[in-house]
Motif scaffolding. Structure first.
Motif, PDB file in Angstrom:
ATOM      1  N   THR A   7       0.826  -1.210   0.000  1.00 13.40           N
ATOM      2  CA  THR A   7       0.000   0.000   0.000  1.00 13.40           C
ATOM      3  C   THR A   7       0.859   1.258   0.000  1.00 13.40           C
ATOM      4  N   ARG A   8       1.971   1.248   0.720  1.00 13.42           N
ATOM      5  CA  ARG A   8       2.873   2.411   0.702  1.00 13.42           C
ATOM      6  C   ARG A   8       3.437   2.638  -0.701  1.00 13.42           C
ATOM      7  N   TYR A   9       3.808   1.558  -1.363  1.00 17.06           N
ATOM      8  CA  TYR A   9       4.344   1.668  -2.718  1.00 17.06           C
ATOM      9  C   TYR A   9       3.274   2.186  -3.681  1.00 17.06           C
ATOM     10  N   LEU A  10       2.060   1.672  -3.554  1.00 21.69           N
ATOM     11  CA  LEU A  10       0.972   2.131  -4.421  1.00 21.69           C
ATOM     12  C   LEU A  10       0.666   3.605  -4.189  1.00 21.69           C
ATOM     13  N   ASP A  11       0.748   4.058  -2.947  1.00 21.12           N
ATOM     14  CA  ASP A  11       0.534   5.482  -2.655  1.00 21.12           C
ATOM     15  C   ASP A  11       1.606   6.345  -3.315  1.00 21.12           C
ATOM     16  N   LYS A  12       2.850   5.862  -3.320  1.00 20.47           N
ATOM     17  CA  LYS A  12       3.923   6.614  -3.987  1.00 20.47           C
ATOM     18  C   LYS A  12       3.684   6.674  -5.495  1.00 20.47           C
ATOM     19  N   LEU A  13       3.234   5.571  -6.078  1.00 22.00           N
ATOM     20  CA  LEU A  13       2.908   5.580  -7.500  1.00 22.00           C
ATOM     21  C   LEU A  13       1.780   6.552  -7.800  1.00 22.00           C
ATOM     22  N   ALA A  14       0.795   6.605  -6.910  1.00 25.66           N
ATOM     23  CA  ALA A  14      -0.354   7.488  -7.101  1.00 25.66           C
ATOM     24  C   ALA A  14       0.046   8.960  -7.064  1.00 25.66           C
ATOM     25  N   GLU A  15       1.116   9.296  -6.359  1.00 20.94           N
ATOM     26  CA  GLU A  15       1.596  10.678  -6.344  1.00 20.94           C
ATOM     27  C   GLU A  15       1.950  11.157  -7.751  1.00 20.94           C
ATOM     28  N   TYR A  16       2.439  10.260  -8.577  1.00 20.00           N
ATOM     29  CA  TYR A  16       2.850  10.612  -9.933  1.00 20.00           C
ATOM     30  C   TYR A  16       1.781  10.339 -10.980  1.00 20.00           C
ATOM     31  N   HIS A  17       1.001   9.284 -10.764  1.00 21.11           N
ATOM     32  CA  HIS A  17       0.068   8.846 -11.803  1.00 21.11           C
ATOM     33  C   HIS A  17      -1.394   8.982 -11.428  1.00 21.11           C
ATOM     34  N   GLY A  18      -1.680   9.314 -10.189  1.00 21.98           N
ATOM     35  CA  GLY A  18      -3.067   9.348  -9.723  1.00 21.98           C
ATOM     36  C   GLY A  18      -3.539   7.947  -9.355  1.00 21.98           C
ATOM     37  N   TYR A  19      -4.688   7.884  -8.703  1.00 20.00           N
ATOM     38  CA  TYR A  19      -5.235   6.595  -8.287  1.00 20.00           C
ATOM     39  C   TYR A  19      -6.026   5.971  -9.432  1.00 20.00           C
ATOM     40  N   PRO A  20      -5.885   4.667  -9.614  1.00 16.64           N
ATOM     41  CA  PRO A  20      -6.654   4.005 -10.670  1.00 16.64           C
ATOM     42  C   PRO A  20      -8.115   3.829 -10.260  1.00 16.64           C
ATOM     43  N   ILE A  21      -8.937   3.530 -11.213  1.00 13.60           N
ATOM     44  CA  ILE A  21     -10.337   3.241 -10.943  1.00 13.60           C
ATOM     45  C   ILE A  21     -10.486   1.807 -10.447  1.00 13.60           C
ATOM     46  N   LYS A  22      -9.649   0.928 -11.019  1.00 13.02           N
ATOM     47  CA  LYS A  22      -9.739  -0.496 -10.705  1.00 13.02           C
ATOM     48  C   LYS A  22      -8.334  -1.080 -10.669  1.00 13.02           C
ATOM     49  N   ILE A  23      -8.158  -2.101  -9.830  1.00 11.10           N
ATOM     50  CA  ILE A  23      -6.889  -2.813  -9.764  1.00 11.10           C
ATOM     51  C   ILE A  23      -7.186  -4.306  -9.775  1.00 11.10           C
ATOM     52  N   ARG A  24      -6.413  -5.061 -10.560  1.00  4.97           N
ATOM     53  CA  ARG A  24      -6.606  -6.509 -10.656  1.00  4.97           C
ATOM     54  C   ARG A  24      -5.464  -7.200  -9.939  1.00  4.97           C
ATOM     55  N   VAL A  25      -5.809  -8.088  -9.030  1.00  2.00           N
ATOM     56  CA  VAL A  25      -4.812  -8.793  -8.227  1.00  2.00           C
ATOM     57  C   VAL A  25      -5.206 -10.253  -8.072  1.00  2.00           C
ATOM     58  N   THR A  32      -6.083  -9.700   0.094  1.00  2.00           N
ATOM     59  CA  THR A  32      -7.432  -9.972   0.605  1.00  2.00           C
ATOM     60  C   THR A  32      -7.629  -9.490   2.035  1.00  2.00           C
ATOM     61  N   GLY A  33      -6.561  -9.114   2.697  1.00  5.93           N
ATOM     62  CA  GLY A  33      -6.662  -8.660   4.083  1.00  5.93           C
ATOM     63  C   GLY A  33      -7.196  -7.236   4.188  1.00  5.93           C
ATOM     64  N   ASN A  34      -7.511  -6.834   5.408  1.00  3.39           N
ATOM     65  CA  ASN A  34      -8.094  -5.520   5.665  1.00  3.39           C
ATOM     66  C   ASN A  34      -7.171  -4.361   5.301  1.00  3.39           C
ATOM     67  N   THR A  35      -5.874  -4.526   5.501  1.00  2.02           N
ATOM     68  CA  THR A  35      -4.945  -3.427   5.210  1.00  2.02           C
ATOM     69  C   THR A  35      -5.078  -2.981   3.763  1.00  2.02           C
ATOM     70  N   PHE A  36      -5.068  -3.933   2.855  1.00  2.00           N
ATOM     71  CA  PHE A  36      -5.145  -3.619   1.425  1.00  2.00           C
ATOM     72  C   PHE A  36      -6.559  -3.211   1.022  1.00  2.00           C
ATOM     73  N   THR A  37      -7.547  -3.998   1.409  1.00  2.00           N
ATOM     74  CA  THR A  37      -8.916  -3.715   0.955  1.00  2.00           C
ATOM     75  C   THR A  37      -9.443  -2.395   1.507  1.00  2.00           C
ATOM     76  N   ASN A  38      -9.139  -2.076   2.745  1.00  2.00           N
ATOM     77  CA  ASN A  38      -9.598  -0.801   3.309  1.00  2.00           C
ATOM     78  C   ASN A  38      -8.933   0.382   2.617  1.00  2.00           C
ATOM     79  N   ARG A  39      -7.668   0.249   2.304  1.00  2.00           N
ATOM     80  CA  ARG A  39      -6.955   1.325   1.616  1.00  2.00           C
ATOM     81  C   ARG A  39      -7.544   1.568   0.236  1.00  2.00           C
ATOM     82  N   GLU A  40      -7.822   0.504  -0.484  1.00  2.00           N
ATOM     83  CA  GLU A  40      -8.382   0.653  -1.826  1.00  2.00           C
ATOM     84  C   GLU A  40      -9.771   1.293  -1.770  1.00  2.00           C
ATOM     85  N   ARG A  41     -10.583   0.831  -0.846  1.00  2.00           N
ATOM     86  CA  ARG A  41     -11.926   1.410  -0.705  1.00  2.00           C
ATOM     87  C   ARG A  41     -11.862   2.887  -0.352  1.00  2.00           C
TER      88      ARG A  41
END
Length: 94
Positions: A7-25, A32-41
């Protein structure tokens, strides 16, 4: 990789590219855990999980994994993580 690190890495990517609408994993515990799913929501990102046992549904990452394995990991014997990071960075910029 732990979910918090992802999630920290994805936040850094979002600083440059913005947040995506959808992510496939895949269905790994880090996705599947709360840390990732809550952040995405919290950022309005839809999580699309591939079907278990169907890596072909996530072809981009499977292709990357194969290329990275054959072009980097199989060619070098790393002495430490920093060396692996340096070789990886050089490979990514080629």
């Amino acid at each position: 990789m732990p979910a918090g690190r992802i999630t920290r890495y994805l936040d850094k990517l979002a600083e440059y590219h913005g947040y995506p609408i959808k992510i496939r994993v895949d269905n790994g515990s880090e996705f599947t855990g709360n840390t990732f799913t809550n952040r995405e929501r919290s950022h309005g990102i839809t999580i699309e999980y591939i079907n278990p046992g169907s890596p072909y549904q996530n072809g981009f990452i499977e292709r990357f994994n194969r290329s990275y394995r054959t072009e980097v990991l199989d060619l070098y014997l790393f002495n430490n993580l920093e060396q692996a990071r340096k070789v990886t960075e050089e490979w990514l910029t080629i």
